[in-house]
Design a protein around this motif. Structure first.
Motif, PDB file in Angstrom:
ATOM      1  N   ALA A  54      42.615  28.947  28.537  1.00  0.00           N
ATOM      2  CA  ALA A  54      41.478  28.251  27.933  1.00  0.00           C
ATOM      3  C   ALA A  54      40.468  29.231  27.333  1.00  0.00           C
ATOM      4  CB  ALA A  54      40.802  27.358  28.968  1.00  0.00           C
ATOM      5  N   CYS A  55      40.292  30.367  27.980  1.00  0.00           N
ATOM      6  CA  CYS A  55      39.301  31.356  27.525  1.00  0.00           C
ATOM      7  C   CYS A  55      39.939  32.559  26.852  1.00  0.00           C
ATOM      8  CB  CYS A  55      38.453  31.827  28.707  1.00  0.00           C
ATOM      9  SG  CYS A  55      37.461  30.523  29.432  1.00  0.00           S
ATOM     10  N   HIS A  56      41.270  32.568  26.766  1.00  0.00           N
ATOM     11  CA  HIS A  56      41.992  33.703  26.172  1.00  0.00           C
ATOM     12  C   HIS A  56      41.632  35.009  26.873  1.00  0.00           C
ATOM     13  CE1 HIS A  56      43.271  30.975  23.054  1.00  0.00           C
ATOM     14  NE2 HIS A  56      42.009  30.635  22.863  1.00  0.00           N
ATOM     15  N   GLY A  57      41.579  34.957  28.184  1.00  0.00           N
ATOM     16  CA  GLY A  57      41.249  36.126  28.995  1.00  0.00           C
ATOM     17  C   GLY A  57      42.052  36.113  30.283  1.00  0.00           C
ATOM     18  N   PHE A  58      41.470  36.705  31.328  1.00  0.00           N
ATOM     19  CA  PHE A  58      42.134  36.805  32.623  1.00  0.00           C
ATOM     20  C   PHE A  58      41.181  36.379  33.724  1.00  0.00           C
ATOM     21  CE2 PHE A  58      44.180  39.797  29.828  1.00  0.00           C
ATOM     22  CZ  PHE A  58      45.528  39.625  30.104  1.00  0.00           C
ATOM     23  N   ASN A  59      41.752  35.927  34.839  1.00  0.00           N
ATOM     24  CA  ASN A  59      40.988  35.572  36.028  1.00  0.00           C
ATOM     25  C   ASN A  59      41.497  36.365  37.219  1.00  0.00           C
ATOM     26  OD1 ASN A  59      39.226  33.636  34.979  1.00  0.00           O
ATOM     27  ND2 ASN A  59      40.724  32.005  35.213  1.00  0.00           N
ATOM     28  N   LEU A  60      40.579  36.671  38.119  1.00  0.00           N
ATOM     29  CA  LEU A  60      40.874  37.327  39.385  1.00  0.00           C
ATOM     30  C   LEU A  60      40.605  36.322  40.494  1.00  0.00           C
ATOM     31  CD1 LEU A  60      41.335  39.846  41.221  1.00  0.00           C
ATOM     32  CD2 LEU A  60      38.872  40.271  40.996  1.00  0.00           C
ATOM     33  N   SER A  61      41.601  36.109  41.358  1.00  0.00           N
ATOM     34  CA  SER A  61      41.442  35.179  42.486  1.00  0.00           C
ATOM     35  C   SER A  61      41.659  35.922  43.795  1.00  0.00           C
ATOM     36  CB  SER A  61      42.458  34.041  42.392  1.00  0.00           C
ATOM     37  OG  SER A  61      42.262  33.298  41.224  1.00  0.00           O
ATOM     38  N   ALA A  62      40.744  35.724  44.735  1.00  0.00           N
ATOM     39  CA  ALA A  62      40.869  36.319  46.064  1.00  0.00           C
ATOM     40  C   ALA A  62      41.801  35.450  46.902  1.00  0.00           C
ATOM     41  CB  ALA A  62      39.499  36.431  46.728  1.00  0.00           C
ATOM     42  N   LEU A  63      42.843  36.067  47.464  1.00  0.00           N
ATOM     43  CA  LEU A  63      43.811  35.343  48.292  1.00  0.00           C
ATOM     44  C   LEU A  63      43.673  35.671  49.767  1.00  0.00           C
ATOM     45  CD1 LEU A  63      46.976  35.887  46.042  1.00  0.00           C
ATOM     46  CD2 LEU A  63      45.379  33.950  46.022  1.00  0.00           C
ATOM     47  N   SER A  64      42.873  36.667  50.084  1.00  0.00           N
ATOM     48  CA  SER A  64      42.742  37.168  51.446  1.00  0.00           C
ATOM     49  C   SER A  64      41.390  36.795  52.033  1.00  0.00           C
ATOM     50  CB  SER A  64      42.884  38.696  51.423  1.00  0.00           C
ATOM     51  OG  SER A  64      42.553  39.246  52.674  1.00  0.00           O
TER      52      SER A  64
END
Length: 119
Positions: A54-64
Motif C-alpha cells: 500500500a505504501c510501496h515500502g517496508f514494515n518491521l514487525s516485532a515477533l518476540s
C-alpha cells in the motif's frame, strides 16, 4: 565479534513478495558471529520484515517478547511483541541483550546486536 568477515554478518533475501523472518531458527550462519551470552537474547523468531504494498515500502514487525527498537535517524522507537513500524533504508534494528537499564546498549548488556536495513 571481531574478526568475523562481513559476508558472515549479512542476511540476503531475494524472495519476491515474501517476508523475511530473523531469529535463531533461521540464520544459523550468524550464530558464530554472536557471543553465546548475546545469542541467548535472540528469539527463535525475533522480527519480520515485509513489503508494504500500500505504501510501496517496508514494515518491521516485532515477533518476540524481548524488547527491541527501530532507530530512524537519531530517534529510537521501542517495539513490543506484535508492534509494526515502517522501515526505511538506513534504519537500524536494535535487540535487547540484558542491560540493567532496559536499553539496547546499557550497562550489563551481553553484547550489542544491531541490524542496518539496506535495500
Amino acid at each position: 565479534r571481531e574478526g568475523i568477515p562481513i559476508e558472515h554478518r549479512r542476511v540476503h533475501h531475494v524472495g519476491q513478495g515474501q517476508s523475511l523472518v530473523v531469529g535463531r531458527a533461521y540464520q544459523h550462519e550468524l550464530h558464530g558471529a554472536l557471543q553465546e551470552e548475546a545469542l541467548a537474547w535472540v528469539s527463535r523468531e525475533h522480527f519480520r520484515i515485509e513489503v508494504d504494498h500500500a505504501c510501496h515500502g517496508f514494515n518491521l514487525s516485532a515477533l518476540s517478547s524481548n524488547p527491541m527498537w527501530r532507530q530512524h535517524a537519531d530517534q529510537l522507537f521501542p517495539m513490543e511483541k506484535h508492534d509494526t513500524l515502517p522501515l526505511e533504508r538506513g534504519d537500524r534494528i536494535w535487540l535487547y541483550t540484558g542491560a540493567s537499564d532496559g536499553q539496547p546498549s546499557g550497562p550489563g548488556n551481553k553484547g550489542t546486536i544491531v541490524w542496518t536495513f539496506c535495500t
